[in-house]
Design a protein around this motif. Structure first.
Motif, PDB file in Angstrom:
ATOM      1  N   ASN A 174       0.777  -1.107  -0.061  1.00 42.95           N
ATOM      2  CA  ASN A 174      -0.110  -0.042   0.010  1.00 42.95           C
ATOM      3  C   ASN A 174       0.955   1.241   0.051  1.00 42.95           C
ATOM      4  O   ASN A 174       1.676   1.371   0.769  1.00 42.95           O
ATOM      5  N   ALA A 188     -10.747   6.825   7.481  1.00 40.23           N
ATOM      6  CA  ALA A 188     -10.293   5.272   7.807  1.00 40.23           C
ATOM      7  C   ALA A 188      -8.727   5.042   7.764  1.00 40.23           C
ATOM      8  O   ALA A 188      -8.262   5.588   6.871  1.00 40.23           O
ATOM      9  N   ASN A 201      -6.378   2.496   6.779  1.00 36.23           N
ATOM     10  CA  ASN A 201      -6.061   1.204   6.346  1.00 36.23           C
ATOM     11  C   ASN A 201      -4.817   0.406   6.408  1.00 36.23           C
ATOM     12  O   ASN A 201      -3.908   0.922   6.196  1.00 36.23           O
ATOM     13  N   THR A 260      -5.208  -3.131   5.512  1.00 33.22           N
ATOM     14  CA  THR A 260      -5.625  -4.175   4.554  1.00 33.22           C
ATOM     15  C   THR A 260      -5.059  -3.997   3.240  1.00 33.22           C
ATOM     16  O   THR A 260      -5.068  -2.909   2.500  1.00 33.22           O
ATOM     17  N   TRP A 272      -3.834  -3.823  -0.388  1.00 31.63           N
ATOM     18  CA  TRP A 272      -4.702  -3.516  -1.452  1.00 31.63           C
ATOM     19  C   TRP A 272      -4.500  -4.511  -2.931  1.00 31.63           C
ATOM     20  O   TRP A 272      -5.529  -4.567  -3.727  1.00 31.63           O
ATOM     21  N   GLY A 325      -9.019  -5.612   0.140  1.00 25.87           N
ATOM     22  CA  GLY A 325      -8.563  -4.075   0.094  1.00 25.87           C
ATOM     23  C   GLY A 325      -8.769  -3.555  -1.154  1.00 25.87           C
ATOM     24  O   GLY A 325      -9.096  -2.349  -1.330  1.00 25.87           O
ATOM     25  N   ALA A 375     -11.365  -1.201   0.473  1.00 26.41           N
ATOM     26  CA  ALA A 375     -10.626  -0.161   0.847  1.00 26.41           C
ATOM     27  C   ALA A 375     -10.322   0.756  -0.222  1.00 26.41           C
ATOM     28  O   ALA A 375      -9.169   1.593  -0.038  1.00 26.41           O
ATOM     29  N   PRO A 384     -14.126   3.268  -0.941  1.00 27.50           N
ATOM     30  CA  PRO A 384     -14.109   4.806  -0.574  1.00 27.50           C
ATOM     31  C   PRO A 384     -14.064   5.716  -1.503  1.00 27.50           C
ATOM     32  O   PRO A 384     -14.690   6.969  -1.118  1.00 27.50           O
ATOM     33  N   VAL A 422      -8.947   7.764   3.100  1.00 29.31           N
ATOM     34  CA  VAL A 422      -8.084   6.446   3.354  1.00 29.31           C
ATOM     35  C   VAL A 422      -6.870   7.011   3.977  1.00 29.31           C
ATOM     36  O   VAL A 422      -5.868   7.480   3.104  1.00 29.31           O
ATOM     37  N   LEU A 443      -2.985   5.728   5.107  1.00 30.09           N
ATOM     38  CA  LEU A 443      -2.273   4.412   5.127  1.00 30.09           C
ATOM     39  C   LEU A 443      -1.028   4.422   6.175  1.00 30.09           C
ATOM     40  O   LEU A 443      -0.692   5.223   6.518  1.00 30.09           O
ATOM     41  N   GLY A 459     -10.814  -4.394   9.225  1.00 33.60           N
ATOM     42  CA  GLY A 459      -9.660  -5.180   8.943  1.00 33.60           C
ATOM     43  C   GLY A 459      -9.985  -6.609   9.250  1.00 33.60           C
ATOM     44  O   GLY A 459     -11.292  -6.972   9.395  1.00 33.60           O
TER      45      GLY A 459
END
Length: 549
Positions: free
Chosen positions: A74, A243, A245, A247, A249, A254, A258, A262, A269, A271, A294
Motif C-alpha cells: 500500500n 479510515a 487502512n 488491509t 490493496w 483491500g 478499501a 471509499p 483513506v 495508510l 480489517g
C-alpha cells in the motif's frame, strides 16, 4: 427516507471501473482521498495522475487485453497505477510484494503480464525472475539504485503525459478488470477472472449496503451513489468518512472495500506502513476516524493494546471485519468497548470479486453474533451436502455454501476443469461449510478443506477454536488435523498463551468437558504466534507442516 429494510435488487450503471474514479473526482474534487505520512492525494489529483499513467501505458503499447501486475505494498502510487491500468483498458493483476521468487515467477507467467509496477525494496526480486515471464516493462517506485534494462522510475514514466482520459472501448462484460490470484492458503494460486462489470457491481453493492444508498450516474454519465438513508438509521454518512487502512490493496478485500468503495463514499483513506497497535490508536484518535476495519488479527492486537481501551475513539461509528471469521469473545469485547457502534461482519472470497454476504448496516436491523449476515442485493445463497450435490439442504443443516450473483467470477484462467468443478449452473461452490437460519442469516462453520474426519465423524476446527479462545490464558488458537492410520485425523491445537501458568492438560480437560468424545482435542502445542497471510487468514498448511516435521 430511511430505506429499511434494504432493497433486494439494485440497478447498476453499465460503466467500466475507471468511471468510479472519474465520478469521485468530479464529485469530491479537492477532498483528500489518500494520505500516507506527510503526503496525500485529493480525488482530483488521483484521477489526473491515473489518466497520465494510462496514457503512458498506451504510449508503450500496453492496453486492452494486456495484463499489468502491481507488485506493490500500500502506497500512494498504488491507486494511480491501479486506475491508470484500468483506464488504459488493460487488466490489473495484484501480486503480494513478499512473494518468494518462484511463486512470483509462476504468478506473473500464468497471468501473462507484460508490464509490472514494483517498489525499491523488492524490485530486484522482480528483476531476477523477469526472464521467466512475459514482462517487458518494469515501472519502479522509489528505485533503490540505478535502473536496469527495461526499468523506468514511476513518476518519470507518467508525469509528462496528458491528464485527459484516454478514449478506450471496453466491453464491461468480457474485458477483465482484475486477474486476481487466490490467496493460496490451501495450495498454489489460481487466476480468478473478473470483468469490469463484476468490480463495479460489487463495489456498488458494498457501498450502497453500508450507506443506505442506490447507484446513480452524474451529468457526465459517471457512476456515483445517492444516499437515501437518514442518519438516525444509517450512521455512515457520505463524504465524511475517515479510515486507517492496513488491509493490503493486493487482496480482494483491500481492492474493493478499501479502494473502490471509499471513492464512491467520498471517504479519506490513511495508510500505515506497518501495524503498530499504539501508533494505530494514536492516529485513530487524532484523525477522528469514523470506521475501524480489517481482519480479526487486527482486532485481536487492538484489544490487547492498553491504549485502545483509554483513547477517545468516540468518532467511531462502525466496525467492519472480513477475510476470516471473528470469534464470539472478540465480538463481545468490541461491543463492550464500543457500546452502540455497529459491528458488521462480512463474508466473501476472491471468486465473488470480494463480498457476497454482509451484516445489515442500519441501526434497527438484527445483527446476530456468529453470523456474517445476509446476502448482498441480487445475491443468492444455498447450502448443499458437503459430500457433493446441488440440491439445497433444509434450513439449519450445515453443508457447503454456494453463491450466485452478478459478482461471481467468470472462471479460473486457463483452468477449464477447475472452473467446471467450481461453477455449476451459475452457482459457485465455495468450499466453505455454513448454515442458514430461518431468517436467512448465514453462519460460516469452517472451510470444507479444514474439516476433519475422525472415525467417519465430521469435526469442525472452528468449533474447537471458539471454545479455546474463551478459556483464561488463551489469546489465539488454531486447530488442524493430524493424520492417523487408525482413526483418520486427530484434532490438534496450536495455542498462543497470555499466561505462562496455563498448561496443555488444563486446556485439554476444559475443552473435552464441553464437546462430544469424538471432537476432543488430542494434543496442544504452545506457540508465540499463529501464522497468518497478509490478508489476515490463518495459514493452516503451515501448521500442518509443523505437525509433519
Amino acid at each position: 427516507m430511511e430505506l429499511t429494510p434494504f432493497p433486494r435488487s439494485l440497478e447498476y450503471p453499465e460503466v467500466p471501473v475507471g468511471s468510479v474514479l472519474a465520478g469521485a473526482a468530479a464529485r469530491w474534487g479537492g477532498r483528500t482521498a489518500f494520505a500516507h505520512g506527510d503526503q496525500s492525494l485529493t480525488f482530483a489529483e488521483t484521477y489526473s495522475a491515473a489518466c497520465r499513467f494510462a496514457n503512458a501505458l498506451r504510449a508503450e503499447g500496453v492496453g486492452r487485453g494486456d495484463v499489468v501486475a502491481l507488485h506493490l505494498p500500500n502506497c500512494l502510487a498504488y491507486p494511480i497505477a491501479y486506475y491508470g491500468t484500468l483506464l488504459a483498458g488493460a487488466t490489473f493483476s495484484p501480486a503480494n510484494p513478499l512473494l518468494p521468487p518462484d511463486d512470483l515467477a509462476f504468478q506473473l507467467a500464468d497471468a501473462g503480464a507484460v508490464a509490472a509496477v514494483t517498489v525499491g525494496p523488492v524490485a530486484r526480486v522482480l528483476a531476477s525472475i523477469r526472464d521467466r515471464t512475459s514482462v517487458r516493462l518494469s515501472i519502479v517506485v522509489h528505485p533503490p539504485e540505478e535502473l536496469g534494462q527495461g526499468e523506468v522510475e514511476f513518476t518519470e514514466f507518467h508525469s509528462g503525459h496528458s491528464d485527459e482520459r484516454p478514449d478506450v472501448d471496453i466491453d464491461i462484460y468480457r474485458d477483465l478488470a482484475h486477474l486476481a490470484y487466490t490467496g493460496g492458503t490451501t495450495g498454489r494460486s489460481k487466476g480468478v477472472c473478473l470483468p469490469h462489470r463484476n468490480v463495479v457491481v460489487n463495489s456498488l453493492q458494498s457501498s450502497c449496503w453500508q450507506l443506505g444508498a442506490i447507484p446513480a450516474v452524474d451529468e457526465s454519465g459517471e457512476v456515483i451513489v445517492e444516499q437515501l438513508g437518514g442518519p438516525d438509521e444509517w450512521p455512515s454518512r457520505i463524504g465524511t468518512g475517515v479510515a486507517l487502512n492496513l488491509t493490503p490493496w493486493f487482496h480482494a478485500m483491500g481492492t474493493i472495500a478499501a479502494l473502490n468503495v471509499p471513492l464512491l463514499d467520498g471517504g479519506t483513506v490513511v495508510l500505515h506502513d506497518r501495524f503498530d497497535p499504539a501508533a494505530y490508536v494514536a492516529d485513530a484518535e487524532l484523525l477522528r476516524v469514523t470506521t475501524i476495519g480489517g481482519a480479526p488479527a487486527l482486532f485481536a492486537a487492538l484489544l490487547a493494546c492498553p491504549e485502545f481501551h483509554t483513547a477517545d475513539l468516540s468518532s467511531v461509528l462502525t466496525i467492519g471485519s472480513g477475510a476470516a471469521p471473528m470469534n464470539h469473545e472478540m465480538i463481545r469485547a468490541l461491543r463492550k468497548r464500543f457500546p452502540g457502534v455497529l459491528i458488521i461482519e462480512g463474508y466473501g472470497l476472491t471468486e465473488v470479486t470480494m463480498g457476497a454476504v454482509i451484516a445489515p448496516a442500519y441501526r434497527s436491523a438484527v445483527r446476530k453474533v456468529g453470523s456474517v449476515g445476509l446476502p448482498l442485493p441480487d445475491t443468492e445463497i444455498k447450502i448443499v451436502a458437503a459430500e457433493g450435490g446441488d440440491d439445497p439442504l433444509p434450513t439449519g443443516e450445515s453443508g457447503e455454501v454456494c453463491l450466485r450473483g452478478p459478482q461471481v467470477m467468470t472462471g479460473y484462467r486457463d483452468r477449464p476443469e477447475e472452473t467446471e468443478a467450481a461453477l455449476v449452473d451459475g452457482w459457485l461452490h465455495t468450499g466453505d461449510i455454513g448454515v442458514l437460519d430461518e431468517d436467512g442469516y448465514l453462519s460460516i462453520v469452517d472451510r470444507k478443506k479444514d474439516m476433519l474426519l475422525y472415525k467417519g465423524y465430521n469435526v469442525f476446527p472452528r468449533e474447537l477454536e471458539e471454545l479455546l479462545i474463551t478459556l483464561p490464558g488463551v489469546s489465539a488458537a488454531a486447530v488442524v488435523g493430524k493424520p492417523d492410520s487408525e482413526v483418520g485425523e486427530l484434532p490438534v491445537a496450536f495455542v498462543v498463551r497470555n499466561d505462562e501458568n496455563v498448561t496443555a492438560e488444563q486446556l485439554l480437560e476444559a475443552v473435552g468437558a464441553r464437546v462430544l468424545p469424538y471432537k476432543r482435542l488430542r494434543a496442544i502445542h504452545f506457540v508465540d504466534q499463529i501464522p497468518v497471510s497478509a490478508a489476515g487468514k490463518v495459514l493452516k498448511r503451515e501448521l500442518r507442516k509443523r505437525l509433519a516435521e
